[in-house]
Scaffold this motif. Structure first.
Motif, PDB file in Angstrom:
ATOM      1  N   LEU A 179      37.512  41.784  44.481  1.00 50.95           N
ATOM      2  CA  LEU A 179      38.432  42.216  43.429  1.00 50.95           C
ATOM      3  C   LEU A 179      38.548  41.144  42.350  1.00 50.95           C
ATOM      4  O   LEU A 179      38.535  41.449  41.158  1.00 50.95           O
ATOM      5  CB  LEU A 179      39.801  42.527  44.030  1.00 50.95           C
ATOM      6  CG  LEU A 179      40.887  42.949  43.050  1.00 50.95           C
ATOM      7  CD1 LEU A 179      40.459  44.164  42.236  1.00 50.95           C
ATOM      8  CD2 LEU A 179      42.186  43.235  43.784  1.00 50.95           C
ATOM      9  N   VAL A 180      38.653  39.882  42.759  1.00 46.68           N
ATOM     10  CA  VAL A 180      38.702  38.792  41.775  1.00 46.68           C
ATOM     11  C   VAL A 180      37.430  38.797  40.933  1.00 46.68           C
ATOM     12  O   VAL A 180      37.465  38.600  39.718  1.00 46.68           O
ATOM     13  CB  VAL A 180      38.896  37.430  42.479  1.00 46.68           C
ATOM     14  CG1 VAL A 180      38.824  36.300  41.457  1.00 46.68           C
ATOM     15  CG2 VAL A 180      40.218  37.387  43.221  1.00 46.68           C
ATOM     16  N   LYS A 181      36.283  39.033  41.573  1.00 50.62           N
ATOM     17  CA  LYS A 181      35.007  39.071  40.850  1.00 50.62           C
ATOM     18  C   LYS A 181      35.014  40.141  39.769  1.00 50.62           C
ATOM     19  O   LYS A 181      34.373  39.991  38.719  1.00 50.62           O
ATOM     20  CB  LYS A 181      33.858  39.345  41.820  1.00 50.62           C
ATOM     21  CG  LYS A 181      33.413  38.146  42.629  1.00 50.62           C
ATOM     22  CD  LYS A 181      32.175  38.504  43.451  1.00 50.62           C
ATOM     23  CE  LYS A 181      31.635  37.273  44.175  1.00 50.62           C
ATOM     24  NZ  LYS A 181      30.404  37.597  44.952  1.00 50.62           N
TER      25      LYS A 181
ATOM     26  N   ARG B 212      37.043  41.067  30.943  1.00 53.48           N
ATOM     27  CA  ARG B 212      37.117  39.603  31.037  1.00 53.48           C
ATOM     28  C   ARG B 212      37.830  38.962  29.848  1.00 53.48           C
ATOM     29  O   ARG B 212      38.551  37.973  30.011  1.00 53.48           O
ATOM     30  CB  ARG B 212      35.711  39.018  31.183  1.00 53.48           C
ATOM     31  CG  ARG B 212      35.710  37.490  31.221  1.00 53.48           C
ATOM     32  CD  ARG B 212      34.362  36.914  31.600  1.00 53.48           C
ATOM     33  NE  ARG B 212      34.393  35.457  31.511  1.00 53.48           N
ATOM     34  CZ  ARG B 212      34.929  34.662  32.433  1.00 53.48           C
ATOM     35  NH1 ARG B 212      35.495  35.179  33.496  1.00 53.48           N
ATOM     36  NH2 ARG B 212      34.926  33.351  32.265  1.00 53.48           N
ATOM     37  N   THR B 213      37.638  39.509  28.661  1.00 50.28           N
ATOM     38  CA  THR B 213      38.248  38.912  27.473  1.00 50.28           C
ATOM     39  C   THR B 213      39.708  39.314  27.295  1.00 50.28           C
ATOM     40  O   THR B 213      40.378  38.803  26.396  1.00 50.28           O
ATOM     41  CB  THR B 213      37.468  39.331  26.218  1.00 50.28           C
ATOM     42  OG1 THR B 213      37.479  40.762  26.107  1.00 50.28           O
ATOM     43  CG2 THR B 213      36.033  38.824  26.287  1.00 50.28           C
ATOM     44  N   ARG B 214      40.207  40.206  28.180  1.00 53.69           N
ATOM     45  CA  ARG B 214      41.538  40.752  27.956  1.00 53.69           C
ATOM     46  C   ARG B 214      42.533  40.440  29.062  1.00 53.69           C
ATOM     47  O   ARG B 214      43.745  40.557  28.839  1.00 53.69           O
ATOM     48  CB  ARG B 214      41.432  42.277  27.785  1.00 53.69           C
ATOM     49  CG  ARG B 214      40.461  42.682  26.688  1.00 53.69           C
ATOM     50  CD  ARG B 214      40.307  44.185  26.617  1.00 53.69           C
ATOM     51  NE  ARG B 214      41.529  44.843  26.210  1.00 53.69           N
ATOM     52  CZ  ARG B 214      41.699  46.153  26.203  1.00 53.69           C
ATOM     53  NH1 ARG B 214      40.714  46.956  26.595  1.00 53.69           N
ATOM     54  NH2 ARG B 214      42.840  46.677  25.822  1.00 53.69           N
ATOM     55  N   VAL B 215      42.049  40.083  30.248  1.00 58.47           N
ATOM     56  CA  VAL B 215      42.959  39.847  31.365  1.00 58.47           C
ATOM     57  C   VAL B 215      42.379  38.738  32.235  1.00 58.47           C
ATOM     58  O   VAL B 215      41.166  38.564  32.321  1.00 58.47           O
ATOM     59  CB  VAL B 215      43.169  41.154  32.183  1.00 58.47           C
ATOM     60  CG1 VAL B 215      41.878  41.624  32.794  1.00 58.47           C
ATOM     61  CG2 VAL B 215      44.234  40.987  33.239  1.00 58.47           C
ATOM     62  N   THR B 216      43.259  37.961  32.879  1.00 57.36           N
ATOM     63  CA  THR B 216      42.852  36.872  33.761  1.00 57.36           C
ATOM     64  C   THR B 216      43.659  36.937  35.050  1.00 57.36           C
ATOM     65  O   THR B 216      44.793  37.438  35.056  1.00 57.36           O
ATOM     66  CB  THR B 216      43.057  35.504  33.084  1.00 57.36           C
ATOM     67  OG1 THR B 216      42.618  34.463  33.960  1.00 57.36           O
ATOM     68  CG2 THR B 216      44.520  35.266  32.735  1.00 57.36           C
ATOM     69  N   VAL B 217      43.071  36.451  36.140  1.00 52.06           N
ATOM     70  CA  VAL B 217      43.781  36.429  37.422  1.00 52.06           C
ATOM     71  C   VAL B 217      44.674  35.195  37.453  1.00 52.06           C
ATOM     72  O   VAL B 217      44.215  34.078  37.658  1.00 52.06           O
ATOM     73  CB  VAL B 217      42.798  36.426  38.614  1.00 52.06           C
ATOM     74  CG1 VAL B 217      43.586  36.439  39.925  1.00 52.06           C
ATOM     75  CG2 VAL B 217      41.868  37.623  38.542  1.00 52.06           C
TER      76      VAL B 217
END
Length: 356
Positions: free
Chosen positions: A117-119, A127-132
């Protein structure tokens, strides 16, 4: 731009909450939502089973900071196995809303591996809009203290050498280890049910299995200050190499054939004790891992939530029945593959003091 997204370079932070069945993930999230301090939160729930019980529990709270339209359930299988089909479209839909959330909370099922899920957060679409922001593992403290996952790798290896035909790996233990080794924060829950020695034993076992640094705290009923849970700034999608997983060695091609679930319709009860008295022996006889659902009790306007891990059963009234629900009780049974569905259903569906 909010203060939170400014800290993450304009990306919306997401927190992944993982943990084994019944560890207390839903309680943790309920407390978080109720104490969000004005943040606009969105919640993605990956329910294992035929009924979205956890999602209904959260919706029943009518939490101001997380309106019902911000709660999305994924009930089509393990989230780590269906990221392309289910998770990615869901999170993109949240991000594309005119009033995007300040923070996204993702509750995985007890069977999900967190690392795949993290991957998924490295996919170009998001990727450019949300981060864990962080991965949080909720641990059932009393279960760990009792040695439920206390497998000795050296002893297992010795047994394998003695008999190559035996497989001594415990899927539950491996799953537990994968979850804590992907976590940035480990919450040893149910501290109220542990003595000092049991608490030390649980922590010692967790530390023994950890292959990377992670902060560890204790909690009762999942009550953790949101300031501790949010704002970890882990950017976990950029730190995958340090998050070890048993299943990496197997190409992460895993399945959940070890588990199965089904639901049972339960007629209106004269009293909850009628069903609870039957559940205990059935859970023990059939080695049921988890029981959860909703019940209708005669003379009570509110529905009764039932939660059980092993033979530990809890129940409480959460909200009034809605007219469209028809006061129909249903419970989900989760266990290892091979459950005798017919016998379990027969034992729990027999008349239980139903009111006239």
């Amino acid at each position: 731009m909010s203060i939170t997204t400014a800290k993450t370079g304009g990306k919306i932070p997401a927190t992944i909450v993982t943990g084994f069945l019944g560890a207390g993930k839903t309680s943790l999230i309920q407390h978080l939502l109720k104490n969000a301090g004005g943040k606009r939160l969105a919640l993605i729930i990956n329910e294992f089973g035929e009924l979205g019980v956890d999602g209904e529990i959260v919706k029943g709270c009518k939490i101001e900071g997380c309106p019902e339209e911000n709660i999305v359930e994924l009930a089509n299988g393990c989230i780590c196995c269906t990221v392309a089909d289910d998770f990615l479209p869901t999170i993109k839909a949240l991000l594309d809303r005119p009033n995007a959330p300040d923070h996204i909370i993702i509750e995985t099922s007890g069977l999900a591996l967190p690392k795949p899920l993290v991957k998924a957060f490295n996919w170009p679409e998001i990727r450019t809009r949300v981060t864990v922001d962080g991965v949080i593992a909720v641990v059932d403290g009393p279960a760990v203290a009792a040695g439920r996952f206390a497998d000795n790798p050296a002893a297992v290896d010795n047994q394998r050498k003695m008999d190559d035909g035996l497989d001594h790996d415990s899927p539950l233990a491996e799953l537990f280890e994968d979850q804590i080794n992907c976590a940035d924060l480990i919450i040893v829950n149910k501290a109220d049910q542990m003595s000092g020695a049991e608490h030390e034993s649980a922590q010692a076992h967790i530390i023994k299995e950890l292959q990377r640094p992670a902060k560890m705290i204790t909690a009762r009923f999942g009550e953790v200050d949101p300031r501790v849970l949010l704002g970890l700034d882990a950017a976990a999608e950029d730190d995958l190499a340090a998050r070890h997983s048993h299943h990496e060695l197997e190409g992460e091609d895993h399945n959940h054939d070890d588990f199965e679930s089904f639901h049972i319709d339960i007629a209106e009860l004269a009293a909850p004790q009628d069903l609870l008295a039957k559940l205990g022996p059935v859970i023990e006889q059939h080695d049921i891992l988890r029981v959860k659902g909703f019940l209708a009790v005669a003379g009570k306007d509110m529905r009764l939530v039932l939660q059980g891990v092993g033979n530990r059963l809890q129940h409480y009234y959460d909200r009034a029945w809605e007219a469209s629900e028809g006061r129909r009780g249903q419970i989900v049974i989760i266990g290892l593959h091979g459950l005798d569905r017919a016998a379990i259903t027969a034992a729990l569906s027999t008349p239980l003091g139903k009111a006239a």
